[in-house]
Design an enzyme around this catalytic site. Structure first.
Site, PDB file in Angstrom:
ATOM      1  CB  CYS A 182      18.059   9.541 -14.542  1.00 23.01           C
ATOM      2  SG  CYS A 182      18.197   8.068 -13.502  1.00 23.01           S
ATOM      3  CB  CYS A 216      14.542   9.553  -6.554  1.00 22.22           C
ATOM      4  SG  CYS A 216      15.752   9.744  -7.893  1.00 22.22           S
ATOM      5  NE  ARG A 221      -3.228  -5.484   3.905  1.00 19.25           N
ATOM      6  CZ  ARG A 221      -3.789  -4.713   2.959  1.00 19.25           C
ATOM      7  NH1 ARG A 221      -5.070  -4.386   3.058  1.00 19.25           N
ATOM      8  NH2 ARG A 221      -3.087  -4.286   1.925  1.00 19.25           N
ATOM      9  CB  CYS A 266      -5.578   8.568 -10.813  1.00 21.25           C
ATOM     10  SG  CYS A 266      -4.364   7.704  -9.769  1.00 21.25           S
ATOM     11  CG  ASP A 267      -6.777   4.069  -7.187  1.00 23.67           C
ATOM     12  OD1 ASP A 267      -5.858   4.421  -7.948  1.00 23.67           O
ATOM     13  OD2 ASP A 267      -6.683   3.081  -6.448  1.00 23.67           O
ATOM     14  CB  CYS A 322      13.663  12.967 -14.528  1.00 23.36           C
ATOM     15  SG  CYS A 322      13.120  12.916 -12.801  1.00 23.36           S
ATOM     16  CB  SER A 337      -5.122  -6.870   0.417  1.00 23.46           C
ATOM     17  OG  SER A 337      -5.555  -6.099  -0.691  1.00 23.46           O
TER      18      SER A 337
END
Length: 378
Positions: free
Chosen positions: A317, A346, A133, A273-274, A314, A121
């Site tokens: 599109c 978007c 950071r 999912c994290d 959506c 990172s």
């Protein structure tokens, strides 16, 4: 079911206190201990049971918090267990996402020997990186991160760079790209949008706006396209090219189902999912549940289906086939259950696709032509 594992062996524990970290407060899920470390029993169970499933590639991603808090012996044990339980000919891959501050030569040599990909990172030049950071005392981490990268290079360990695009660097796209590729020497880059919304769709102060995100991506693409298409890999660009060349979605955000991987916490708890490590989305625990049971749970099925609950605009599109409505975490009001809303980004995505797609199409044609020539060569 095909899936990978995103494993958090030290949970949310970290040696930094980054301004925009979304995971630090997840330590509150496990308040009984101040320090969280994956046990030998949980590690063995994760490795053994995952390698017993049928996967084209067994993908272990070690993340945090800061996963290198576990130290070199932990990752040496990971390799031993994978060797013990993998079937002959199995394709096993490992990646670790780190701030690189805890790297030493022993660990770097192990990462190289066992072919771990190390994601580092790094948000850009020192002033930009250190703005967000920092450690608990407010000290920047840039110098230590560069020392970690130097350690990887010294030991010929493969690495890439993950850059979070926030208010601190979003107005400096070319400078950031030049720094990472020319000064740091990275040839594999990943740019992640910094978006944190509350239940009413209000963005945190460090988040990027749609216009900023679109402008950043367009500028980086222009710089990359000018001379680096053959020498620098940018994950978002790779994802688009894969879609155009093969029709496949190689990144979860590009697909229509959010069930590509499981998150495994330090104690074996499993989540979908994290970005959604939440009590109500806990799928089970590796010590008491099988992967098949968790994959077949109603909670997991409902979570996967949320990706298809897009805004009415959506499907019509022209760019929907690439963004699939964007990650649900970026959809305005998603925490309040409003899945059928537009992505916060978007308009930025539309800027990017409108600006770049003709050139992506040309690159995709070149790739297809080269593949055709290679297939027909004697």
């Amino acid at each position: 079911m095909t899936f990978s594992l995103l494993i958090k062996p030290a949970s949310a524990d970290c040696n930094l206190r980054c301004e925009y970290c979304f995971y630090l407060d997840r330590a509150g899920l496990y308040p009984d201990t101040a320090t969280h470390r994956m046990s030998e029993a949980v590690l063995e169970r994760v490795v053994r049971t995952y390698l017993a499933t049928s996967q084209p590639v067994y993908s272990f991603v070690w993340q945090g918090g800061e996963p290198l808090l576990m130290g070199a012996p932990f990752y040496e044990r990971v390799a031993d267990l994978q060797m013990a339980y993998a079937r002959r000919g199995a394709d096993v891959s490992n990646a670790v996402q780190t701030n690189a501050m805890l790297l030493d030569d022993r660990l770097a040599r192990h990462l190289r020997a066992c072919r771990f990909l190390t994601g580092v990172s790094l948000d850009g030049p020192e002033a930009v990186h250190d703005a967000a950071r920092q450690d608990a005392a407010g000290r920047g981490s840039h110098k230590q991160v560069l020392a970690g990268i130097a350690c990887l290079k010294r030991n010929n360990a493969e690495y890439n760079v993950l850059t979070l695009v926030s208010k601190h660097n979003v107005a400096r796209p070319v400078e950031t790209y030049e720094y990472l590729t020319r000064e740091v020497g990275a040839s594999f880059l990943q740019f992640i949008e910094c978006v944190e919304l509350d239940g009413q769709g209000r963005a945190a102060p460090y988040c990027v706006s749609p216009q900023e995100w679109g402008s950043f991506l367009c500028a980086v693409f222009d710089r990359w396209y000018r001379e680096d298409t053959r020498t620098v890999s940018v994950r978002l660009f790779d994802t688009l090219l894969a879609k155009l060349v093969t029709g496949r979605d190689i990144c979860c955000t590009a697909g229509l189902d959010c069930r590509q991987y499981f998150v495994v916490e330090y104690n074996g708890d499993v989540y979908p999912c994290d970005f959604h490590v939440l009590p109500e989305l806990r799928l089970g625990n590796v010590m008491t549940h099988t992967w098949e049971e968790m994959a077949d749970s109603d909670t997991f099925k409902r979570f996967g289906a949320r990706k298809r609950e897009t805004h009415a605009a959506c499907p019509g599109c022209p760019y929907f086939r690439f963004c699939a409505g964007d990650c649900p975490k970026n959809r305005v009001g998603h925490r309040a259950g409003a899945a059928k809303t537009l992505s916060h980004l978007c308009q930025g995505w539309k800027m990017f696709y409108a600006h770049t797609l003709p050139r992506f199409e040309l690159l995709a044609k070149t790739i297809r032509d080269e593949q055709g020539r290679n297939r027909s060569a004697p």
